[in-house]
Design a protein around this motif. Sequence first.
Motif, mmCIF file in Angstrom:
data_model
loop_
_atom_site.group_PDB
_atom_site.id
_atom_site.type_symbol
_atom_site.label_atom_id
_atom_site.label_comp_id
_atom_site.label_asym_id
_atom_site.label_seq_id
_atom_site.Cartn_x
_atom_site.Cartn_y
_atom_site.Cartn_z
ATOM 1 N N LYS A 33 0.818 -1.204 0.000
ATOM 2 C CA LYS A 33 0.000 0.000 0.000
ATOM 3 C C LYS A 33 0.851 1.253 0.000
ATOM 4 C CE LYS A 33 -3.767 -2.065 2.576
ATOM 5 N NZ LYS A 33 -4.561 -1.976 3.793
ATOM 6 N N TRP A 34 2.078 1.126 0.464
ATOM 7 C CA TRP A 34 2.955 2.285 0.540
ATOM 8 C C TRP A 34 4.387 1.884 0.248
ATOM 9 C CZ3 TRP A 34 -0.336 1.386 4.852
ATOM 10 C CH2 TRP A 34 0.163 0.460 5.745
ATOM 11 N N ARG A 35 5.242 2.889 0.193
ATOM 12 C CA ARG A 35 6.657 2.638 -0.073
ATOM 13 C C ARG A 35 7.269 1.857 1.085
ATOM 14 N NH1 ARG A 35 9.631 7.674 -1.659
ATOM 15 N NH2 ARG A 35 8.749 8.564 0.193
ATOM 16 N N PRO A 36 8.543 1.498 1.017
ATOM 17 C CA PRO A 36 9.161 0.668 2.064
ATOM 18 C C PRO A 36 8.930 1.193 3.487
ATOM 19 C CG PRO A 36 10.687 0.964 0.256
ATOM 20 C CD PRO A 36 9.502 1.843 -0.034
ATOM 21 N N MET A 37 8.975 0.295 4.448
ATOM 22 C CA MET A 37 8.728 0.637 5.848
ATOM 23 C C MET A 37 9.664 1.730 6.339
ATOM 24 S SD MET A 37 6.187 -1.023 6.890
ATOM 25 C CE MET A 37 6.193 -1.214 8.643
ATOM 26 N N SER A 38 10.875 1.750 5.854
ATOM 27 C CA SER A 38 11.836 2.758 6.299
ATOM 28 C C SER A 38 11.481 4.152 5.806
ATOM 29 C CB SER A 38 13.238 2.388 5.820
ATOM 30 O OG SER A 38 13.271 2.358 4.408
ATOM 31 N N VAL A 39 10.636 4.245 4.806
ATOM 32 C CA VAL A 39 10.288 5.536 4.237
ATOM 33 C C VAL A 39 8.897 5.976 4.668
ATOM 34 C CG1 VAL A 39 10.029 6.827 2.099
ATOM 35 C CG2 VAL A 39 11.748 5.037 2.254
ATOM 36 N N CYS A 40 7.873 5.230 4.313
ATOM 37 C CA CYS A 40 6.494 5.655 4.582
ATOM 38 C C CYS A 40 5.689 4.673 5.428
ATOM 39 C CB CYS A 40 5.747 5.867 3.271
ATOM 40 S SG CYS A 40 6.249 7.333 2.392
ATOM 41 N N GLY A 41 5.905 3.393 5.234
ATOM 42 C CA GLY A 41 5.098 2.376 5.905
ATOM 43 C C GLY A 41 5.096 2.498 7.409
ATOM 44 N N ASN A 42 6.252 2.711 8.001
ATOM 45 C CA ASN A 42 6.343 2.826 9.446
ATOM 46 C C ASN A 42 5.600 4.060 9.940
ATOM 47 O OD1 ASN A 42 7.233 1.966 12.008
ATOM 48 N ND2 ASN A 42 8.785 3.562 11.973
ATOM 49 N N ARG A 43 5.642 5.138 9.203
ATOM 50 C CA ARG A 43 4.938 6.361 9.596
ATOM 51 C C ARG A 43 3.440 6.140 9.630
ATOM 52 N NH1 ARG A 43 8.314 10.170 5.549
ATOM 53 N NH2 ARG A 43 10.309 9.962 6.592
ATOM 54 N N VAL A 44 2.923 5.420 8.651
ATOM 55 C CA VAL A 44 1.494 5.136 8.594
ATOM 56 C C VAL A 44 1.083 4.255 9.765
ATOM 57 C CG1 VAL A 44 -0.328 4.020 7.264
ATOM 58 C CG2 VAL A 44 1.376 5.416 6.102
ATOM 59 N N ALA A 46 2.681 3.761 12.621
ATOM 60 C CA ALA A 46 2.884 4.455 13.893
ATOM 61 C C ALA A 46 1.742 5.430 14.162
ATOM 62 C CB ALA A 46 4.217 5.193 13.890
ATOM 63 N N ARG A 47 1.302 6.170 13.155
ATOM 64 C CA ARG A 47 0.189 7.109 13.312
ATOM 65 C C ARG A 47 -1.092 6.365 13.659
ATOM 66 N NH1 ARG A 47 -0.869 11.634 15.167
ATOM 67 N NH2 ARG A 47 0.891 12.462 14.036
ATOM 68 N N LYS A 48 -1.357 5.254 13.009
ATOM 69 C CA LYS A 48 -2.552 4.453 13.282
ATOM 70 C C LYS A 48 -2.529 3.937 14.723
ATOM 71 C CE LYS A 48 -5.115 0.538 11.413
ATOM 72 N NZ LYS A 48 -5.138 -0.506 10.384
ATOM 73 N N HIS A 49 -1.374 3.460 15.165
ATOM 74 C CA HIS A 49 -1.232 2.962 16.531
ATOM 75 C C HIS A 49 -1.432 4.092 17.542
ATOM 76 C CE1 HIS A 49 0.249 0.556 19.860
ATOM 77 N NE2 HIS A 49 1.050 1.564 20.174
ATOM 78 N N TYR A 50 -0.834 5.241 17.277
ATOM 79 C CA TYR A 50 -0.974 6.392 18.177
ATOM 80 C C TYR A 50 -2.436 6.819 18.282
ATOM 81 C CZ TYR A 50 -0.730 11.133 19.974
ATOM 82 O OH TYR A 50 -0.936 12.266 20.701
ATOM 83 N N ASP A 51 -3.115 6.950 17.153
ATOM 84 C CA ASP A 51 -4.517 7.365 17.158
ATOM 85 C C ASP A 51 -5.396 6.367 17.892
ATOM 86 O OD1 ASP A 51 -3.862 9.649 15.761
ATOM 87 O OD2 ASP A 51 -4.501 8.848 13.810
ATOM 88 N N LYS A 52 -5.082 5.098 17.763
ATOM 89 C CA LYS A 52 -5.886 4.046 18.396
ATOM 90 C C LYS A 52 -5.695 4.020 19.908
ATOM 91 C CE LYS A 52 -6.020 -0.989 18.492
ATOM 92 N NZ LYS A 52 -5.426 -2.198 17.933
ATOM 93 N N ASN A 53 -4.484 4.327 20.369
ATOM 94 C CA ASN A 53 -4.159 4.167 21.786
ATOM 95 C C ASN A 53 -4.071 5.462 22.596
ATOM 96 O OD1 ASN A 53 -3.938 1.333 21.722
ATOM 97 N ND2 ASN A 53 -1.992 1.546 20.675
ATOM 98 N N LYS A 54 -4.285 6.606 21.968
ATOM 99 C CA LYS A 54 -4.164 7.853 22.721
ATOM 100 C C LYS A 54 -5.334 8.019 23.686
ATOM 101 C CE LYS A 54 -6.329 11.005 19.451
ATOM 102 N NZ LYS A 54 -6.123 12.171 18.613
ATOM 103 N N LEU A 55 -5.057 8.667 24.780
ATOM 104 C CA LEU A 55 -6.088 8.909 25.778
ATOM 105 C C LEU A 55 -6.849 10.178 25.410
ATOM 106 C CD1 LEU A 55 -4.000 8.183 28.979
ATOM 107 C CD2 LEU A 55 -5.683 6.696 27.885
#
Length: 56
Positions: A33-44, A46-55
């Motif tokens: 769905k996106w470029r390599p994890m080192s470029v874009c995948g990890n950012r996507v 990480a943002r999804k995880h942050y949004d899901k777990n933020k208080l």
Amino acid sequence: MLQAYENGIFSKVKYCENRTCLAWFVDKKGKRKWRPMSVCGNRVKARKHYDKNKLV
């Protein structure tokens, strides 16, 4: 360019689904769905995880 067309690479070109990325990439396996994890995948992810777990 002609070799890429003959080899069917143009049908595998996709845009990155990262909202802030404007790049295109070649998806050889058809699952990415996106470029390599080192470029874009990890950012996507990480943002999804942050949004899901933020208080609230």
